[in-house]
Design an enzyme around this catalytic site. Sequence first.
Site, PDB file in Angstrom:
ATOM      1  N   HIS A  57     -36.441  -6.930 -32.668  1.00 25.64           N
ATOM      2  CA  HIS A  57     -37.333  -7.051 -33.822  1.00 25.64           C
ATOM      3  C   HIS A  57     -38.490  -7.976 -33.458  1.00 25.64           C
ATOM      4  O   HIS A  57     -38.374  -8.806 -32.539  1.00 25.64           O
ATOM      5  CB  HIS A  57     -36.577  -7.606 -35.023  1.00 25.64           C
ATOM      6  CG  HIS A  57     -35.562  -6.665 -35.578  1.00 25.64           C
ATOM      7  ND1 HIS A  57     -35.011  -6.844 -36.829  1.00 25.64           N
ATOM      8  CD2 HIS A  57     -34.984  -5.535 -35.076  1.00 25.64           C
ATOM      9  CE1 HIS A  57     -34.141  -5.869 -37.080  1.00 25.64           C
ATOM     10  NE2 HIS A  57     -34.107  -5.070 -36.021  1.00 25.64           N
ATOM     11  N   GLU A  59     -39.745 -10.619 -34.850  1.00 22.44           N
ATOM     12  CA  GLU A  59     -39.449 -12.052 -34.925  1.00 22.44           C
ATOM     13  C   GLU A  59     -38.628 -12.512 -33.724  1.00 22.44           C
ATOM     14  O   GLU A  59     -38.904 -13.567 -33.140  1.00 22.44           O
ATOM     15  CB  GLU A  59     -38.692 -12.386 -36.222  1.00 22.44           C
ATOM     16  CG  GLU A  59     -39.465 -12.109 -37.483  1.00 22.44           C
ATOM     17  CD  GLU A  59     -39.229 -10.714 -38.055  1.00 22.44           C
ATOM     18  OE1 GLU A  59     -39.424 -10.546 -39.273  1.00 22.44           O
ATOM     19  OE2 GLU A  59     -38.857  -9.795 -37.304  1.00 22.44           O
ATOM     20  N   CYS A  87     -35.270  -9.865 -41.739  1.00 22.90           N
ATOM     21  CA  CYS A  87     -33.941  -9.302 -41.985  1.00 22.90           C
ATOM     22  C   CYS A  87     -32.896 -10.395 -41.713  1.00 22.90           C
ATOM     23  O   CYS A  87     -33.234 -11.465 -41.201  1.00 22.90           O
ATOM     24  CB  CYS A  87     -33.710  -8.089 -41.072  1.00 22.90           C
ATOM     25  SG  CYS A  87     -33.393  -8.527 -39.339  1.00 22.90           S
ATOM     26  N   CYS A  90     -32.924 -11.646 -38.008  1.00 23.12           N
ATOM     27  CA  CYS A  90     -34.106 -12.448 -37.683  1.00 23.12           C
ATOM     28  C   CYS A  90     -34.081 -13.790 -38.405  1.00 23.12           C
ATOM     29  O   CYS A  90     -34.445 -14.813 -37.832  1.00 23.12           O
ATOM     30  CB  CYS A  90     -35.375 -11.673 -38.020  1.00 23.12           C
ATOM     31  SG  CYS A  90     -35.601 -10.225 -36.962  1.00 23.12           S
TER      32      CYS A  90
END
Length: 159
Positions: A57, A59, A87, A90
């Site tokens: 992801h 992040e 999420c 993250c």
Amino acid sequence: MENNSQHEKFMRIAIQLSTKNVSEGLGGPFGAVVVKDGEIIGESANTVHQTIDPTAHAEIAAIRLACTNLKTIDLTGATIYTSCEPCPMCLGAIYWSGIDTIYYGNTKQDAAAIDFDDEFIYQEIEKPLESRKLPIKQLLRNEAQQAFKLWQKSPLKEE
């Protein structure tokens, strides 16, 4: 007083990363920028499809780059700007890294509206282990304890 124009500047970079990622067919609509002392120390778009890695992801990738660039696992004093509310994975990484503040653009509800829905993970975390959809079973705890005992004496523990 906080400098909103600086925050907006870094948020726009995160948003540009997310937009570029989709428009160039590289991956999902997410971008993140990690900033410390007014300087970008890590930035990335979502690279899940490019790297064939479900943990890539934006992040996570930006945090990895920031840590590599600073040669530390402690990002205390840093801020993360992310195009969408993080999420659960993250968010956990942000907490573990020591980042001080999160700024985000889209909400998790906005993400759910385009089929990036993490609500089931939040619900699963609240359930007792035996009630979760994904079976989770403890095995060989006594043997696993050896690594924890070694860690208690490790010089890395102090970092």
